[in-house]
Design a protein around this motif. Structure first.
Motif, PDB file in Angstrom:
ATOM      1  N   THR A 313       2.870   6.819   2.938  1.00 39.06           N
ATOM      2  CA  THR A 313       1.570   7.024   3.572  1.00 39.06           C
ATOM      3  C   THR A 313       0.507   6.171   2.890  1.00 39.06           C
ATOM      4  O   THR A 313       0.537   5.965   1.666  1.00 39.06           O
ATOM      5  CB  THR A 313       1.154   8.507   3.512  1.00 39.06           C
ATOM      6  N   LEU A 314      -0.414   5.640   3.690  1.00 41.18           N
ATOM      7  CA  LEU A 314      -1.513   4.806   3.189  1.00 41.18           C
ATOM      8  C   LEU A 314      -2.551   4.654   4.290  1.00 41.18           C
ATOM      9  O   LEU A 314      -2.202   4.533   5.466  1.00 41.18           O
ATOM     10  CB  LEU A 314      -0.986   3.429   2.765  1.00 41.18           C
ATOM     11  N   ASP A 315      -3.825   4.661   3.895  1.00 46.82           N
ATOM     12  CA  ASP A 315      -4.901   4.418   4.859  1.00 46.82           C
ATOM     13  C   ASP A 315      -5.132   2.906   4.941  1.00 46.82           C
ATOM     14  O   ASP A 315      -6.096   2.372   4.400  1.00 46.82           O
ATOM     15  CB  ASP A 315      -6.170   5.150   4.420  1.00 46.82           C
ATOM     16  N   LEU A 316      -4.224   2.228   5.622  1.00 48.06           N
ATOM     17  CA  LEU A 316      -4.278   0.774   5.693  1.00 48.06           C
ATOM     18  C   LEU A 316      -5.415   0.286   6.586  1.00 48.06           C
ATOM     19  O   LEU A 316      -6.012  -0.759   6.336  1.00 48.06           O
ATOM     20  CB  LEU A 316      -2.939   0.229   6.197  1.00 48.06           C
ATOM     21  N   ASN A 317      -5.747   1.054   7.644  1.00 45.46           N
ATOM     22  CA  ASN A 317      -6.808   0.619   8.552  1.00 45.46           C
ATOM     23  C   ASN A 317      -8.193   1.121   8.151  1.00 45.46           C
ATOM     24  O   ASN A 317      -9.171   0.914   8.874  1.00 45.46           O
ATOM     25  CB  ASN A 317      -6.488   1.045   9.992  1.00 45.46           C
ATOM     26  N   ARG A 318      -8.277   1.796   6.990  1.00 46.32           N
ATOM     27  CA  ARG A 318      -9.546   2.199   6.392  1.00 46.32           C
ATOM     28  C   ARG A 318     -10.404   3.081   7.294  1.00 46.32           C
ATOM     29  O   ARG A 318     -11.638   2.966   7.329  1.00 46.32           O
ATOM     30  CB  ARG A 318     -10.369   0.959   5.997  1.00 46.32           C
ATOM     31  N   ASN A 319      -9.796   3.979   8.035  1.00 44.79           N
ATOM     32  CA  ASN A 319     -10.576   4.876   8.897  1.00 44.79           C
ATOM     33  C   ASN A 319     -10.699   6.278   8.313  1.00 44.79           C
ATOM     34  O   ASN A 319     -11.186   7.195   8.993  1.00 44.79           O
ATOM     35  CB  ASN A 319      -9.970   4.936  10.305  1.00 44.79           C
ATOM     36  N   GLY A 320     -10.256   6.473   7.085  1.00 51.12           N
ATOM     37  CA  GLY A 320     -10.383   7.771   6.433  1.00 51.12           C
ATOM     38  C   GLY A 320      -9.220   8.709   6.658  1.00 51.12           C
ATOM     39  O   GLY A 320      -9.204   9.808   6.086  1.00 51.12           O
ATOM     40  N   ARG A 321      -8.233   8.311   7.468  1.00 49.75           N
ATOM     41  CA  ARG A 321      -7.054   9.152   7.715  1.00 49.75           C
ATOM     42  C   ARG A 321      -5.802   8.325   7.408  1.00 49.75           C
ATOM     43  O   ARG A 321      -5.521   7.343   8.125  1.00 49.75           O
ATOM     44  CB  ARG A 321      -7.005   9.626   9.169  1.00 49.75           C
ATOM     45  N   LEU A 362       0.959  -2.453  -7.151  1.00 54.62           N
ATOM     46  CA  LEU A 362       1.270  -3.736  -7.769  1.00 54.62           C
ATOM     47  C   LEU A 362       0.303  -4.011  -8.916  1.00 54.62           C
ATOM     48  O   LEU A 362      -0.808  -3.460  -8.944  1.00 54.62           O
ATOM     49  CB  LEU A 362       1.184  -4.858  -6.735  1.00 54.62           C
ATOM     50  N   PRO A 363       0.696  -4.834  -9.881  1.00 56.11           N
ATOM     51  CA  PRO A 363      -0.182  -5.112 -11.024  1.00 56.11           C
ATOM     52  C   PRO A 363      -1.547  -5.625 -10.587  1.00 56.11           C
ATOM     53  O   PRO A 363      -1.651  -6.581  -9.827  1.00 56.11           O
ATOM     54  CB  PRO A 363       0.591  -6.186 -11.798  1.00 56.11           C
ATOM     55  N   GLY A 364      -2.589  -4.968 -11.065  1.00 58.58           N
ATOM     56  CA  GLY A 364      -3.945  -5.403 -10.763  1.00 58.58           C
ATOM     57  C   GLY A 364      -4.438  -5.032  -9.387  1.00 58.58           C
ATOM     58  O   GLY A 364      -5.590  -5.308  -9.039  1.00 58.58           O
ATOM     59  N   ASP A 365      -3.603  -4.388  -8.568  1.00 57.66           N
ATOM     60  CA  ASP A 365      -3.989  -4.038  -7.195  1.00 57.66           C
ATOM     61  C   ASP A 365      -4.060  -2.529  -7.033  1.00 57.66           C
ATOM     62  O   ASP A 365      -3.522  -1.763  -7.829  1.00 57.66           O
ATOM     63  CB  ASP A 365      -2.970  -4.570  -6.177  1.00 57.66           C
ATOM     64  N   GLU A 366      -4.703  -2.113  -5.959  1.00 62.79           N
ATOM     65  CA  GLU A 366      -4.585  -0.733  -5.528  1.00 62.79           C
ATOM     66  C   GLU A 366      -3.257  -0.595  -4.782  1.00 62.79           C
ATOM     67  O   GLU A 366      -2.459  -1.524  -4.727  1.00 62.79           O
ATOM     68  CB  GLU A 366      -5.759  -0.369  -4.624  1.00 62.79           C
ATOM     69  N   LEU A 367      -3.022   0.588  -4.212  1.00 62.97           N
ATOM     70  CA  LEU A 367      -1.811   0.767  -3.430  1.00 62.97           C
ATOM     71  C   LEU A 367      -1.781  -0.220  -2.276  1.00 62.97           C
ATOM     72  O   LEU A 367      -2.808  -0.483  -1.645  1.00 62.97           O
ATOM     73  CB  LEU A 367      -1.732   2.196  -2.895  1.00 62.97           C
ATOM     74  N   ALA A 368      -0.624  -0.762  -2.017  1.00 60.74           N
ATOM     75  CA  ALA A 368      -0.479  -1.749  -0.946  1.00 60.74           C
ATOM     76  C   ALA A 368       0.775  -1.446  -0.147  1.00 60.74           C
ATOM     77  O   ALA A 368       1.761  -0.924  -0.680  1.00 60.74           O
ATOM     78  CB  ALA A 368      -0.402  -3.153  -1.521  1.00 60.74           C
ATOM     79  N   LEU A 369       0.748  -1.759   1.143  1.00 60.21           N
ATOM     80  CA  LEU A 369       1.947  -1.683   1.982  1.00 60.21           C
ATOM     81  C   LEU A 369       2.627  -3.042   1.911  1.00 60.21           C
ATOM     82  O   LEU A 369       2.006  -4.073   2.171  1.00 60.21           O
ATOM     83  CB  LEU A 369       1.583  -1.349   3.425  1.00 60.21           C
ATOM     84  N   ILE A 370       3.887  -3.056   1.529  1.00 63.07           N
ATOM     85  CA  ILE A 370       4.621  -4.310   1.467  1.00 63.07           C
ATOM     86  C   ILE A 370       5.873  -4.206   2.339  1.00 63.07           C
ATOM     87  O   ILE A 370       6.345  -3.107   2.661  1.00 63.07           O
ATOM     88  CB  ILE A 370       4.996  -4.713   0.031  1.00 63.07           C
ATOM     89  N   GLY A 371       6.388  -5.345   2.725  1.00 70.10           N
ATOM     90  CA  GLY A 371       7.554  -5.385   3.598  1.00 70.10           C
ATOM     91  C   GLY A 371       8.594  -6.361   3.086  1.00 70.10           C
ATOM     92  O   GLY A 371       8.321  -7.193   2.217  1.00 70.10           O
ATOM     93  N   GLN A 372       9.789  -6.269   3.648  1.00 73.93           N
ATOM     94  CA  GLN A 372      10.862  -7.210   3.333  1.00 73.93           C
ATOM     95  C   GLN A 372      11.808  -7.257   4.528  1.00 73.93           C
ATOM     96  O   GLN A 372      12.031  -6.241   5.201  1.00 73.93           O
ATOM     97  CB  GLN A 372      11.603  -6.779   2.063  1.00 73.93           C
ATOM     98  N   GLU A 373      12.344  -8.426   4.772  1.00 74.31           N
ATOM     99  CA  GLU A 373      13.211  -8.595   5.926  1.00 74.31           C
ATOM    100  C   GLU A 373      14.651  -8.203   5.597  1.00 74.31           C
ATOM    101  O   GLU A 373      15.053  -8.123   4.432  1.00 74.31           O
ATOM    102  CB  GLU A 373      13.150 -10.046   6.413  1.00 74.31           C
ATOM    103  N   LEU A 374      15.424  -7.974   6.639  1.00 71.84           N
ATOM    104  CA  LEU A 374      16.823  -7.569   6.513  1.00 71.84           C
ATOM    105  C   LEU A 374      17.727  -8.787   6.500  1.00 71.84           C
ATOM    106  O   LEU A 374      17.612  -9.679   7.334  1.00 71.84           O
ATOM    107  CB  LEU A 374      17.205  -6.655   7.682  1.00 71.84           C
ATOM    108  N   ASP A 375      18.631  -8.798   5.525  1.00 72.63           N
ATOM    109  CA  ASP A 375      19.664  -9.826   5.454  1.00 72.63           C
ATOM    110  C   ASP A 375      20.968  -9.179   5.902  1.00 72.63           C
ATOM    111  O   ASP A 375      21.493  -8.304   5.216  1.00 72.63           O
ATOM    112  CB  ASP A 375      19.786 -10.348   4.023  1.00 72.63           C
ATOM    113  N   PRO A 376      21.522  -9.555   7.030  1.00 72.92           N
ATOM    114  CA  PRO A 376      22.727  -8.889   7.539  1.00 72.92           C
ATOM    115  C   PRO A 376      24.005  -9.239   6.789  1.00 72.92           C
ATOM    116  O   PRO A 376      25.020  -8.573   6.967  1.00 72.92           O
ATOM    117  CB  PRO A 376      22.804  -9.379   8.992  1.00 72.92           C
ATOM    118  N   ASP A 377      23.963 -10.252   5.951  1.00 70.54           N
ATOM    119  CA  ASP A 377      25.209 -10.747   5.360  1.00 70.54           C
ATOM    120  C   ASP A 377      25.397 -10.403   3.887  1.00 70.54           C
ATOM    121  O   ASP A 377      26.513 -10.143   3.453  1.00 70.54           O
ATOM    122  CB  ASP A 377      25.295 -12.269   5.514  1.00 70.54           C
TER     123      ASP A 377
END
Length: 571
Positions: A313-321, A362-377
């Motif tokens: 959970t994270l308020d990524l769009n900064r609307n308070g929810r 992450l170092p020096g940051d507030e909470l962040a949403l991060i992603g990573q792609e799928l490697d099928p092999d």
């Protein structure tokens, strides 16, 4: 002259009563010599014929013993024994009924079945006094525990056990820095017997009913067969074990049918009260706990065919929810979601995202949403992770993030030491906890398992007769406001990559001492698989709690898995 002699005699009479005091019985038992045998090798581990009934502990060191020179009586010439020669050392990693698993620390010869073992026999040990030079306690230990090979501070041989006196405690750590035992010490350096812990107080949410002796016996019998038992806590007389002090305050919610994969606590609807969201393998519940009572708010509909892998959970769009971010898979393809409370209901705002998603610090940051792609092999996690931003009703890829070593977006946490040096703690694929520098240099690895996940999937369809190993989402690591690292420890079967089944769990608090992770406290062991955990005011009483989603019963042929929310007060 006579007065001086009297003083010397008085000193000699007093010294033995202090220096040569007996150790408390429990401490003598903790370090007594046990004898056993290696049963068989299993992969890189070795099964031994000792268990908890022998007063064995996880972390204990077993010496592989060889036969040395004969001991011959000087008058009769008879052989009265042989010198015990250490030829290797094993460390206990986990225990079961009748046997235990060990990890090889060092050996002059290959460990094989029937090799004799003696616990702590001639194990190199070091006493460290952080308060002063070695004194009364060091002498007491060396006299009463002669089975150890006691090292001097300037010895070049590494210590496999370290006894450290600091701040009224004697802390015993293993070669990897893991806590083995902790004892209280008096001002005059005498060891205190371990305190008798009070029984825990289970607050609203658990039955607390007294069971009749026959029912207790039936529960114990069913538990040994792993058929069923409504008491989820085993070997537990406290909620959290913190340096020998009993803690109270355990709350349990009602049963939920399914396998727990994620839990989050936040004010999702913006009304000022905290909600608790629980993700099961194909369901999402949002509930509220207040005044010790559980109120299920809503069952959030999830598209059919999706398997949920994680929840954040994270308020990524900064609307308070804060929004809910679910990593999910459909077949062999990622299909992640963003859910938000809008117009009085929880809605899927964004779907079919082809990335793994995780909220991290992450170092020096507030909470962040991060992603990573799928490697099928290969390893399932493709290329470097990246920041994820929100634009309207879609998630967009941001800058890439350089994480050191073999770290993926799950199960890592950055931290700094007292000199503000940057480190990362993470769980490896083999469920060992590791610490690396910001440059990726390995600094420490645990000798025991941590983490453990039953949330697994196949990243592609197997080809022909291929035995494709599934990818499992590693357990979460959390850093507290005080800098402690919280890690789950699931115990059970790790025999095959394709089969993980855990039936006991704990959460452990650790700190970096500059050389290794050392234990601060741990929750009492509970009979159940810990699917996920977080910190938050789940009870809406102004107090932060350790909040867990625990599976107490695995799925059977007919019955579904049974899970529950469990909270611990953090005093």
């Amino acid at each position: 002259m006579k007065f001086t002699i009297k003083l010397i005699l008085l000193f000699l009479l007093c010294v033995p009563t202090v220096t040569f005091a007996e150790l408390p019985k429990q401490i003598e038992n903790d370090f007594s010599v046990l004898e056993g045998l290696i049963v068989m090798p299993v992969g890189e581990e070795y099964v031994v014929d000792l268990d908890a009934s022998d007063r064995l502990h996880e972390g204990d060191i077993l010496t592989m013993v060889g036969e040395g020179k004969n001991i011959i009586h000087p008058e009769t010439g008879e052989i009265i024994g042989t010198v015990k020669v250490p030829v290797g050392y094993l460390q206990v990693t986990r225990m079961y009924s009748g046997y235990s698993y060990t990890k090889l620390l060092y050996a002059k010869l290959k460990p094989e079945a029937s090799i004799k073992l003696m616990r702590f026999e001639q194990v190199p040990a070091l006493f460290v006094d952080n308060q002063d030079d070695e004194g009364v306690l060091a002498d007491q230990l060396k006299l009463n525990l002669p089975q150890f090979q006691w090292l001097k501070p300037d010895d070049i041989d590494p210590a496999l056990l370290t006894f450290t006196l600091k701040s009224g405690s004697l802390v015993v750590t293993t070669y990897g820095g893991n806590l083995l035992h902790r004892y209280s010490v008096t001002a005059d350096e005498q060891l205190k017997p371990p305190p008798v812990r009070a029984q825990p107080k289970f607050v609203a949410g658990s039955s607390g009913a007294n069971k009749k002796p026959l029912q207790k016996f039936a529960d114990e019998l069913l538990s040994t067969l792993n058929i069923g038992n409504d008491d989820p806590f085993h070997n537990s007389d406290v909620g959290i074990i913190r340096q020998g002090t009993a803690q109270e305050g355990v709350w349990m919610g009602p049963n939920m049918a399914g396998n727990p994969v994620g839990i989050a606590v936040a004010d999702f609807d913006g009304d000022g009260l905290q909600e608790t969201a629980v993700a099961l393998n194909s369901k999402l519940f949002v509930a509220r706990i207040r005044d010790g009572k559980y109120k299920e708010e809503i069952d959030v509909p999830i598209p059919s065919g999706l398997k949920i892998l994680s929840l954040d959970t994270l308020d990524l769009n900064r609307n308070g929810r804060p929004e809910l971010y679910l990593t999910a898979v459909s077949g062999h393809q990622l299909s992640s979601l963003m859910i938000e409370f809008r117009d009085g209901a929880y809605e899927i705002v964004i779907k079919s995202v082809r990335w793994f998603l995780r909220v991290v610090e992450l170092p020096g940051d507030e909470l962040a949403l991060i992603g990573q792609e799928l490697d099928p092999d290969e390893s399932a996690f493709y290329d470097k992770p990246f920041y994820v931003h929100i634009e309207g009703t879609r998630l967009v890829k941001g800058d890439k993030i350089n994480l050191p070593g073999k770290v993926n977006i799950y199960s890592f946490v950055p931290f700094t030491d007292y000199e503000n040096k940057q480190y990362y703690a993470y769980l490896s694929e083999g469920d060992y906890l590791k610490v690396i520098s910001a440059e990726g240099v390995g600094l420490w690895e645990s000798s025991e398992y941590y983490g453990g996940s039953e949330t697994c999937f196949l990243q592609r369809k197997p080809v022909a007769d291929e035995m494709l190993s599934p990818t499992c989402i590693r357990s979460r690591l959390i850093k507290t406001a005080g800098g402690e690292i919280l890690v789950a420890q699931n115990k059970g079967q790790r025999i095959l990559d394709r089969y993980h089944k855990f039936n006991a769990s704990e959460v452990i608090s650790l700190n970096w001492n500059g050389y290794a992770m050392v234990e601060n406290w741990r929750t009492a062991g509970q009979k159940g698989y810990l699917g996920d955990f977080t910190l938050g005011d789940a009870g809406n009483d102004g107090r932060t709690k350790l909040v867990m989603a625990v599976k107490f019963k695995h799925k059977g042929l007919i019955d579904p898995a049974r899970a529950s929310i469990v909270t611990y007060e953090l005093n």
